[in-house]
Design a protein around this motif. Structure first.
Motif, short mmCIF file in Angstrom:
data_model
loop_
_atom_site.label_atom_id
_atom_site.label_comp_id
_atom_site.label_asym_id
_atom_site.label_seq_id
_atom_site.Cartn_x
_atom_site.Cartn_y
_atom_site.Cartn_z
N PRO A 295 -18.07 0.11 33.72
CA PRO A 295 -17.90 1.22 32.76
C PRO A 295 -19.13 2.13 32.65
CG PRO A 295 -18.41 -0.81 31.60
CD PRO A 295 -18.30 -1.18 33.05
N ILE A 296 -20.14 1.85 33.44
CA ILE A 296 -21.39 2.63 33.37
C ILE A 296 -21.60 3.35 34.69
CG2 ILE A 296 -23.88 2.50 32.98
CD1 ILE A 296 -23.35 -0.18 31.55
N LYS A 297 -21.76 4.65 34.64
CA LYS A 297 -21.99 5.44 35.84
C LYS A 297 -23.47 5.41 36.20
CE LYS A 297 -18.15 8.59 34.82
NZ LYS A 297 -17.75 10.00 34.59
N ALA A 298 -23.74 5.76 37.47
CA ALA A 298 -25.12 5.71 37.94
C ALA A 298 -26.00 6.70 37.21
CB ALA A 298 -25.16 5.96 39.45
N ASN A 299 -25.48 7.89 36.91
CA ASN A 299 -26.32 8.90 36.24
C ASN A 299 -26.66 8.52 34.81
OD1 ASN A 299 -23.80 9.20 35.17
ND2 ASN A 299 -23.62 11.38 35.57
#
Length: 799
Positions: A372-376
């Motif tokens: 649920p967490i994007k790289a950015n």
């Protein structure tokens, strides 16, 4: 997956804490409180006969026996009216154990005529010392009866206490230690040889809980039990080693967060078991706090019934919003400083499971889910840049103040040594003068410390402690600034850290300091300079204290939660009856005291602070700034990557500065040479004259130097004119005159003149409107034109 909506008022499951020392050997466990024992079950006649026989004192004769009989009978009269099958049950039912020092008020308030407090105290002495009742630690600590404790030692186990007394010479500290052992025997029952490590830990917990002020014999009572062979062979050699928690297992760490969903608990146990090979114990605990508490446990609280890592978008969004803030004690919230770090740990958790599932799908495959967490969201580039800029500015502020700090700690150490030396040279109750103050020497107690009263302030000062603290503050600052080592490396220095190296070219013997593996698990050697050698020599001389070798002590690793084997640590000091290795908190406290004495401030007059790691940055910055190659500095500091070393250095790149200077020099050579010749007096006067000629009737001309008047001095039309509001009447007069001229030109048919005058009228009206606007906004004060001729101006060599 089943996720229900958040229920208002859902109670959080309390954090499950493990019982104290549950992972310790059984021989360390405390003895359970007994319900019955022979003495407490005796009837009154048997009990009276036994106690009077046990405590009969032939030296005092029958009168003392009479007093004790009367006190015992009156106390037993009162206890017999209490419910219970044993005397211990009646004691607890009476409430006397909870009443502490005021327990006699309960008996005095009963219907018992002729009761006296002294009789009750005599009776309870017989019951306690005869082990008929076993009061709690709280009750025993409240009494503070030296007579009771001395009687108990003679009645309970005279031989056992005699062996303890023979281990150390008589002193107040030994008496206090024996009192603590007696408390254990009175509360737990039995003889001295039956005391366990757990009994000692229970006493320590009671002392802390009830804020017992006496601390002289706190570590000694445990040392006496260990030296006499009472404690088992696997017991810790020191009390502190038994009190501090040991290293917890992965299961104990995870279970401490109270995770409800058992499969997720098992997954986290497997995950950290897999990763523990590459992480130290402190990192495991830190990451577990994120994944267990701030991630999954938070989801369980706010979304009961959750059973999968596949989070809907709204659930993930709500969790991130909660993670961004930390609840404050006053009920509010503040932004979480390490928010992105927390996201990195959770994202790594998802990625690790997905990667491991390729090798072991049966074990990890069922838990693979989209992260649920994007790289950015985990990007920390800006945070790192801001932190780097702040650290560089901190280093540039501290580096000029470092010599002042060094002088301050040296001056404070010498002053403390002088006060202690002068105090030791005068007898008790004598006055002496030291460091500009008058002192009154106190008598030296059994601890050997030197006390004196400052006559100016009336404060009683421990000169021995002040000298000890001042010395270690000086030693810490000197070693840190000369080596640039980390705080854990400082505390791990031992007498074995010195290495002699012979240069292969000259045969010269060079002293080196071996830094034990710490953060990067790589040892390294540092050259010992003459200044550093003097500091280390002073430390060794002080710690050895006239002995042939340094004392062997164990140090506690707060990160790994383990004790080191006994070693001759350089940074150790005597505390009470034992030698202790210095701790991280002591190092920081010493720096705070040193800075308070130095009273250093920054450019904004705020107190200047130093941390142990600041000296590492100062060391690297000063080394590279003075010509040490960066790769050599990296080897000295134990950095595996050169960028890490340059991140510590608060200096500009030499290549950038050199190339920028070359660019400026090259650009100057390409420009016309006359631009860099010396200015002549005529040119300077011409330059000044330009500004004098810019003043006109309606305001100031703003044209640049060296440019002609393109409007041929038609100032009303010129856009370079900055009108002066005070000249508004003049411009209105010119405007009226232009209108008259325009009427005349129209009457005469001078069409060319009409066009020119209309242009001037429009320009005049614009400038009048500008003047009115300036006048309406503010009142302008005319400061006049500066006179360059009377001021300090640019001059040539000929003038």
């Amino acid at each position: 997956m089943s996720i229900t909506t958040e229920i208002a008022g859902t109670k959080t499951t309390p954090k499950q804490t493990r019982p104290p020392h549950q992972d310790r050997p059984e021989t360390w466990a405390a003895r359970p409180a007994a319900q019955e024992w022979p003495q407490t079950t005796l009837n009154r006649a048997e009990l009276t006969a036994r106690l009077l026989e046990l405590f009969t004192d032939p030296a005092h004769g029958r009168p003392r026996d009479t007093v004790r009989r009367r006190g015992l009978n009156r106390l037993l009269d009162w206890l017999e009216r209490q419910p219970g099958a044993t005397w211990q049950d009646r004691w607890l039912a009476s409430g006397a154990d909870d009443a502490g020092r005021e327990w006699t008020d309960l008996a005095l308030g009963a219907e018992a005529a002729g009761y006296h407090r002294g009789d009750l105290s005599t009776g309870v002495l017989l019951l306690v010392c005869g082990q008929v009742i076993r009061p709690s630690f709280r009750w025993l600590l409240a009494q503070r009866q030296a007579k009771m404790l001395a009687e108990a030692r003679n009645a309970i186990d005279p031989d056992g206490f005699a062996r303890l007394e023979a281990l150390r010479p008589a002193s107040l500290i030994r008496t206090d230690a024996l009192n603590r052992i007696t408390w254990i025997a009175l509360h737990k029952g039995g003889r001295v040889k039956e005391i366990t490590v757990g009994d000692c830990l229970e006493l320590v917990a009671a002392l802390e809980q009830h804020h017992y002020r006496g601390s002289a014999g706190r570590p000694l009572f445990y040392a006496l039990l260990a030296e006499s062979g009472v404690l088992p062979a696997d017991a810790p050699p020191r009390l502190r080693a038994a009190v501090l928690p040991g290293k917890r297992s992965i299961e104990q760490i995870i279970d401490g967060y109270g995770i409800v969903f058992t499969p997720m608990r098992d997954l986290l146990v497997d995950y950290f078991t897999e990763r523990s090979a590459d992480l130290d114990h402190n990192s495991v605990r830190s990451i577990a706090g994120t994944l267990c508490k701030r991630f999954w446990r938070d989801l369980e609280i706010h979304h009961p019934g959750i059973d999968s890592l596949r989070l809907p978008a709204e659930v993930a969004k709500a969790w991130k919003e909660r993670l961004q803030h930390v609840q404050t004690p006053d009920g509010g919230s503040r932004p979480r400083a390490g928010y992105r770090h927390e996201l990195v740990f959770v994202r790594a958790f998802y990625q690790d499971i997905a990667r491991w599932a390729a090798d072991d799908p049966a074990r990890w495959g069922p838990w693979v889910a989209p992260c649920p967490i994007k790289a950015n969201e985990c990007s920390q580039k800006k945070v790192r840049l801001r932190r780097k800029a702040a650290m560089d500015q901190r280093t540039r502020t501290q580096l000029p103040a470092l010599p002042a700090l060094v002088r301050a700690v040296e001056r404070n150490r010498k002053a403390a040594e002088e006060r202690l030396r002068l105090a030791e040279s005068v007898p008790a109750d004598a006055q002496f003068r030291a460091t500009g103050s008058e002192f009154l020497r106190h008598r030296t107690g059994e601890s050997g410390r030197v006390f004196a009263r400052d006559l100016a302030t009336g404060k009683r000062r421990d000169l021995t402690h002040e000298e000890d603290v001042a010395f270690w503050a000086w030693a810490i600052v000197e070693v840190l600034r000369h080596t640039g080592i980390r705080i854990e490396e400082l505390l791990e220095l031992t007498h074995h850290s010195f290495v002699a190296y012979t240069l292969p070219t000259t045969g010269e013997v060079v002293p080196l300091l071996q830094i034990a593996p710490s953060k990067t698990d790589r040892e390294r050697l540092l050259l010992v300079s003459p200044e550093l050698g003097e500091v280390l020599t002073a430390i060794i001389f002080r710690v050895r204290a006239g002995q042939a070798a340094l004392p062997l002590v164990s140090a506690y690793d707060v990160f790994e939660q383990v004790w080191s084997p006994p070693m001759p640590f350089l940074f150790q000091r005597r505390h009470g009856t034992e030698h202790h290795a210095l701790t991280r908190s002591f190092v920081r406290t010493s720096l705070i005291r040193a800075l308070t004495t130095a009273a250093l401030t920054d450019v904004s007059n705020q107190p200047l602070t130093f941390t142990p790691h600041d000296f590492r940055r100062l060391f690297i910055t000063d080394a590279i700034r003075t010509g040490l190659p960066p790769h050599i500095a990296a080897a000295i500091c134990g950095h595996q990557v050169l960028d890490t070393t340059m991140g510590y250095a608060a200096i500009y790149s030499d290549d950038v500065i050199a190339h920028h200077r070359a660019f400026i020099a090259r650009r100057r050579t390409e420009r016309p040479g006359e631009e860099y010749r010396s200015l002549t007096p005529e040119e300077w006067q011409e330059f000044l004259g330009h500004f004098e000629l810019r003043k006109v009737a309606l305001g100031i001309c703003t044209r640049d130097y060296g440019t002609p008047c393109v409007h041929e001095h038609a100032c009303v039309r010129c856009p370079q004119l900055r009108p002066d509001p005070s000249q508004m009447p003049r411009l209105e007069e010119i405007h009226d005159n232009l209108l008259d001229r325009l009427k005349e030109a129209k009457d005469q048919g001078w069409l060319g003149e009409v066009t020119a005058i209309e242009t001037s009228v429009a320009a005049a009206e614009d400038k009048l409107a500008s003047m009115r606007e300036m006048t309406a906004k503010h009142t302008t004060t005319n400061l006049g034109m500066p006179d360059f001729r009377t001021g300090t101006g640019r001059q040539t060599s000929s003038t």
